[in-house]
Design a protein around this motif. Sequence first.
Motif, PDB file in Angstrom:
ATOM      1  N   GLN A   1     -12.537   5.663   0.843  1.00  0.00           N
ATOM      2  CA  GLN A   1     -12.160   6.845   1.621  1.00  0.00           C
ATOM      3  C   GLN A   1     -11.185   7.717   0.832  1.00  0.00           C
ATOM      4  O   GLN A   1     -11.297   8.948   0.830  1.00  0.00           O
ATOM      5  N   LEU A   2     -10.227   7.086   0.155  1.00  0.00           N
ATOM      6  CA  LEU A   2      -9.255   7.859  -0.621  1.00  0.00           C
ATOM      7  C   LEU A   2      -9.905   8.529  -1.828  1.00  0.00           C
ATOM      8  O   LEU A   2      -9.548   9.651  -2.181  1.00  0.00           O
ATOM      9  N   ILE A   3     -10.852   7.861  -2.433  1.00  0.00           N
ATOM     10  CA  ILE A   3     -11.578   8.472  -3.554  1.00  0.00           C
ATOM     11  C   ILE A   3     -12.319   9.720  -3.075  1.00  0.00           C
ATOM     12  O   ILE A   3     -12.312  10.757  -3.745  1.00  0.00           O
ATOM     13  N   HIS A   4     -12.940   9.642  -1.908  1.00  0.00           N
ATOM     14  CA  HIS A   4     -13.654  10.796  -1.363  1.00  0.00           C
ATOM     15  C   HIS A   4     -12.700  11.936  -1.027  1.00  0.00           C
ATOM     16  O   HIS A   4     -13.029  13.111  -1.231  1.00  0.00           O
TER      17      HIS A   4
ATOM     18  N   ARG B   1       0.831  -1.203   0.000  1.00  0.00           N
ATOM     19  CA  ARG B   1       0.000   0.000   0.000  1.00  0.00           C
ATOM     20  C   ARG B   1       0.866   1.253   0.000  1.00  0.00           C
ATOM     21  O   ARG B   1       1.993   1.248   0.473  1.00  0.00           O
ATOM     22  N   GLY B   2       0.269   2.325  -0.518  1.00  0.00           N
ATOM     23  CA  GLY B   2       0.989   3.592  -0.556  1.00  0.00           C
ATOM     24  C   GLY B   2       1.854   3.719  -1.790  1.00  0.00           C
ATOM     25  O   GLY B   2       1.866   2.849  -2.664  1.00  0.00           O
ATOM     26  N   CYS B   3       2.587   4.826  -1.856  1.00  0.00           N
ATOM     27  CA  CYS B   3       3.449   5.110  -3.006  1.00  0.00           C
ATOM     28  C   CYS B   3       4.910   4.906  -2.628  1.00  0.00           C
ATOM     29  O   CYS B   3       5.396   5.472  -1.647  1.00  0.00           O
ATOM     30  N   LEU B   4       5.602   4.083  -3.404  1.00  0.00           N
ATOM     31  CA  LEU B   4       7.013   3.807  -3.144  1.00  0.00           C
ATOM     32  C   LEU B   4       7.832   5.094  -3.075  1.00  0.00           C
ATOM     33  O   LEU B   4       8.704   5.255  -2.230  1.00  0.00           O
TER      34      LEU B   4
ATOM     35  N   LEU C   1       0.115   8.118   2.735  1.00  0.00           N
ATOM     36  CA  LEU C   1       0.245   7.800   4.161  1.00  0.00           C
ATOM     37  C   LEU C   1      -1.047   7.215   4.717  1.00  0.00           C
ATOM     38  O   LEU C   1      -1.031   6.266   5.513  1.00  0.00           O
ATOM     39  N   GLN C   2      -2.178   7.779   4.304  1.00  0.00           N
ATOM     40  CA  GLN C   2      -3.464   7.271   4.759  1.00  0.00           C
ATOM     41  C   GLN C   2      -3.667   5.831   4.297  1.00  0.00           C
ATOM     42  O   GLN C   2      -4.184   4.990   5.038  1.00  0.00           O
ATOM     43  N   SER C   3      -3.270   5.555   3.075  1.00  0.00           N
ATOM     44  CA  SER C   3      -3.402   4.199   2.555  1.00  0.00           C
ATOM     45  C   SER C   3      -2.577   3.214   3.371  1.00  0.00           C
ATOM     46  O   SER C   3      -3.050   2.140   3.732  1.00  0.00           O
ATOM     47  N   ARG C   4      -1.332   3.566   3.671  1.00  0.00           N
ATOM     48  CA  ARG C   4      -0.463   2.691   4.458  1.00  0.00           C
ATOM     49  C   ARG C   4      -1.033   2.485   5.856  1.00  0.00           C
ATOM     50  O   ARG C   4      -0.812   1.441   6.481  1.00  0.00           O
ATOM     51  N   SER C   5      -1.786   3.481   6.337  1.00  0.00           N
ATOM     52  CA  SER C   5      -2.382   3.383   7.672  1.00  0.00           C
ATOM     53  C   SER C   5      -3.704   2.620   7.679  1.00  0.00           C
ATOM     54  O   SER C   5      -4.310   2.454   8.736  1.00  0.00           O
ATOM     55  N   GLY C   6      -4.164   2.201   6.489  1.00  0.00           N
ATOM     56  CA  GLY C   6      -5.365   1.381   6.440  1.00  0.00           C
ATOM     57  C   GLY C   6      -6.593   2.014   5.832  1.00  0.00           C
ATOM     58  O   GLY C   6      -7.672   1.413   5.840  1.00  0.00           O
TER      59      GLY C   6
END
Length: 202
Positions: free
Chosen positions: A183-186, A105-108, A173-178
């Motif tokens: 939620q990310l689309i919103h 998850r997240g961006c490298l 960061l939000q993605s890595r946190s779950g």
Amino acid sequence: MSQRGRPKCFDREKALDAALLLFWEQGFEQTSVDDAAAAMGIGTSSLYSSFGDKEALFLAVIRQYLAGRGSVYNKVVREAKTAREAFSKLLHVSAIELTRPDQPRGCLLWLALPTCTPKYEKFQEQMNQFRDETEAVWLERLHEAVESGELPKSTDIRLIASYFRTTLAGMSLQSRSGATRKQLIHIGELAMAIWPAPPANR
């Protein structure tokens, strides 16, 4: 016992992709040379002779990421019909990519080396150059939008690019946190609320 010397069948791209996934999952500092060599299926001596030290390997990994998995972001920005569509799609695609089940998850580019310590100051500068190259693609598209009249002449395109850079780093960061894909689309949809209104005489 680790393998010594260059393997007879050594696929550089596959080895780099294996290292890419490891750095992406664990981060640069948490990944040892032995860890990387094991993931790549080669000995540490082969790693050093083929890629150099860990920093050089990581930079090679980043280049492979930008040419492969990470190329989707710039492609979206370049191919959209309008600048507004470009950034809207960028945020939407990012939400999808950052939550794909077949990769970490997240961006490298943002997560593998998140902090700048004196030890890695020059290394971090190189990482910032990679990020700046992506932002340059955005600035080009925003400049075109101003020239075509899609955006007002007074638009601060550098501020807008910086805003979206910050937004995407936060989404990573939000993605890595779950955070979920929804939620990310919103978050991306909310971020687009700042998009400047088109010129009144357009």
